[in-house]
Design an enzyme around this catalytic site. Sequence first.
Site, PDB file in Angstrom:
ATOM      1  N   ASP A 142       0.815  -1.214   0.000  1.00 16.00           N
ATOM      2  CA  ASP A 142       0.000   0.000   0.000  1.00 16.00           C
ATOM      3  C   ASP A 142       0.850   1.266   0.000  1.00 16.00           C
ATOM      4  O   ASP A 142       2.073   1.221   0.213  1.00 16.00           O
ATOM      5  CB  ASP A 142      -0.964  -0.001   1.194  1.00 16.00           C
ATOM      6  N   GLU A 181      -9.948  -1.890   5.213  1.00 16.84           N
ATOM      7  CA  GLU A 181     -10.584  -1.612   6.494  1.00 16.84           C
ATOM      8  C   GLU A 181     -11.859  -2.448   6.655  1.00 16.84           C
ATOM      9  O   GLU A 181     -12.409  -2.945   5.668  1.00 16.84           O
ATOM     10  CB  GLU A 181     -10.942  -0.113   6.558  1.00 16.84           C
ATOM     11  N   ASN A 196      -7.969  -2.876  14.255  1.00 22.28           N
ATOM     12  CA  ASN A 196      -9.345  -3.193  13.852  1.00 22.28           C
ATOM     13  C   ASN A 196      -9.398  -4.408  12.910  1.00 22.28           C
ATOM     14  O   ASN A 196     -10.417  -4.673  12.303  1.00 22.28           O
ATOM     15  CB  ASN A 196      -9.985  -1.970  13.180  1.00 22.28           C
ATOM     16  N   HIS A 253      -7.554  -4.791  10.150  1.00 19.92           N
ATOM     17  CA  HIS A 253      -7.275  -4.536   8.734  1.00 19.92           C
ATOM     18  C   HIS A 253      -5.990  -5.228   8.278  1.00 19.92           C
ATOM     19  O   HIS A 253      -5.083  -5.473   9.072  1.00 19.92           O
ATOM     20  CB  HIS A 253      -7.273  -3.030   8.406  1.00 19.92           C
TER      21      HIS A 253
HETATM   22  C1  F6R Z   1       1.389  -1.554   6.233  1.00 18.86           C
HETATM   23  C2  F6R Z   1       0.030  -2.068   6.293  1.00 18.86           C
HETATM   24  C3  F6R Z   1      -0.770  -2.073   7.550  1.00 18.86           C
HETATM   25  C4  F6R Z   1       0.039  -2.410   8.803  1.00 18.86           C
HETATM   26  C5  F6R Z   1      -0.852  -2.409  10.041  1.00 18.86           C
HETATM   27  C6  F6R Z   1      -0.054  -2.659  11.302  1.00 18.86           C
HETATM   28  O1  F6R Z   1       1.928  -1.683   4.924  1.00 18.86           O
HETATM   29  O2  F6R Z   1      -0.463  -2.475   5.288  1.00 18.86           O
HETATM   30  O3  F6R Z   1      -1.825  -3.006   7.406  1.00 18.86           O
HETATM   31  O4  F6R Z   1       0.635  -3.665   8.635  1.00 18.86           O
HETATM   32  O5  F6R Z   1      -1.508  -1.185  10.144  1.00 18.86           O
HETATM   33  O6  F6R Z   1       0.802  -1.597  11.496  1.00 18.86           O
HETATM   34  P1  F6R Z   1       1.966  -1.653  12.626  1.00 18.86           P
HETATM   35  O7  F6R Z   1       2.881  -2.730  12.207  1.00 18.86           O
HETATM   36  O8  F6R Z   1       2.613  -0.296  12.576  1.00 18.86           O
HETATM   37  O9  F6R Z   1       1.277  -1.947  13.912  1.00 18.86           O
END
Ligand code: F6R
Length: 243
Positions: free
Chosen positions: A67, A143, A136, A138
């Site tokens: 992303d 989301e 959440n 995701h």
């Molecule tokens: C990042 C991504 C997100 C993160 C998720 C967890 O490329 O796609 O889904 O993996 O938000 O983020 P952290 O690791 O910062 O807790």
Amino acid sequence: MRIIATKDYAELSRATASLIAAQVVSKPDSVLGLATGSSPIGAYQKLIEWYKAGALDFSACSSLNLDEYVGLTKDNDQSYAYFMRTNLFDHINIKPENLNIPDGMNPDAAGECARYDAVIEKFGGADLQLLGIGRNGHIGFNEPGAAFVRGTNCVHLTQSTIDANKRFFAREEDVPRKAYTMGIGGIMLARKVVLIASGADKAEAVAKSFFGPITPEVPASILQLHRDFVLVADEAALANIPG
Ligand code: F6R
């Protein structure tokens, strides 16, 4: 689903890096699906260490990042392109022409999503897709919602995600509100999926995603259907699982 339970973040990072290293050693031209955020940083550090020690060669690998924020240039230090360069790519021998990430500066959302889906399709998906998990549930920036979204899509980030990510920005208003993300279909196309979950703030998402019903309200729950899914989680993240 296979669970690798680790004591702490250091052990989790080593276990995750070992899975990626095994992938690269067994298939030198692997397509690595990569994630940003705090979860994979320790694993990337291990991969850099092993590359510098001569144990790994990424010269034939390609990357397929999950992303990117909409509206940030590749040189903005909050962009995911910048994150990947500074946390991994600048320190290993992966070729710049083999790096793939959505272009956050393309204002044509439909065009950018179609372009990225064509890249994913060209590879037939990643050989190994690395994921973190949102509080959440995701994955990527997919989301919680009414339906699983198959293709690359432009998402409006939820308040929960903005709250979680604002720690990286000077002010909450600076957190981009939109992102391009690989869809659930692109993620599920990967031959192997490895999800990292570390810390108590992921415990509820882990319990709901992997020990509850499969529902788009908890996007990661679809991974229960993946034929080769590995959850790498530390004690704190596994604290709420039943049994
Ligand atoms: C990042 C991504 C997100 C993160 C998720 C967890 O490329 O796609 O889904 O993996 O938000 O983020 P952290 O690791 O910062 O807790």
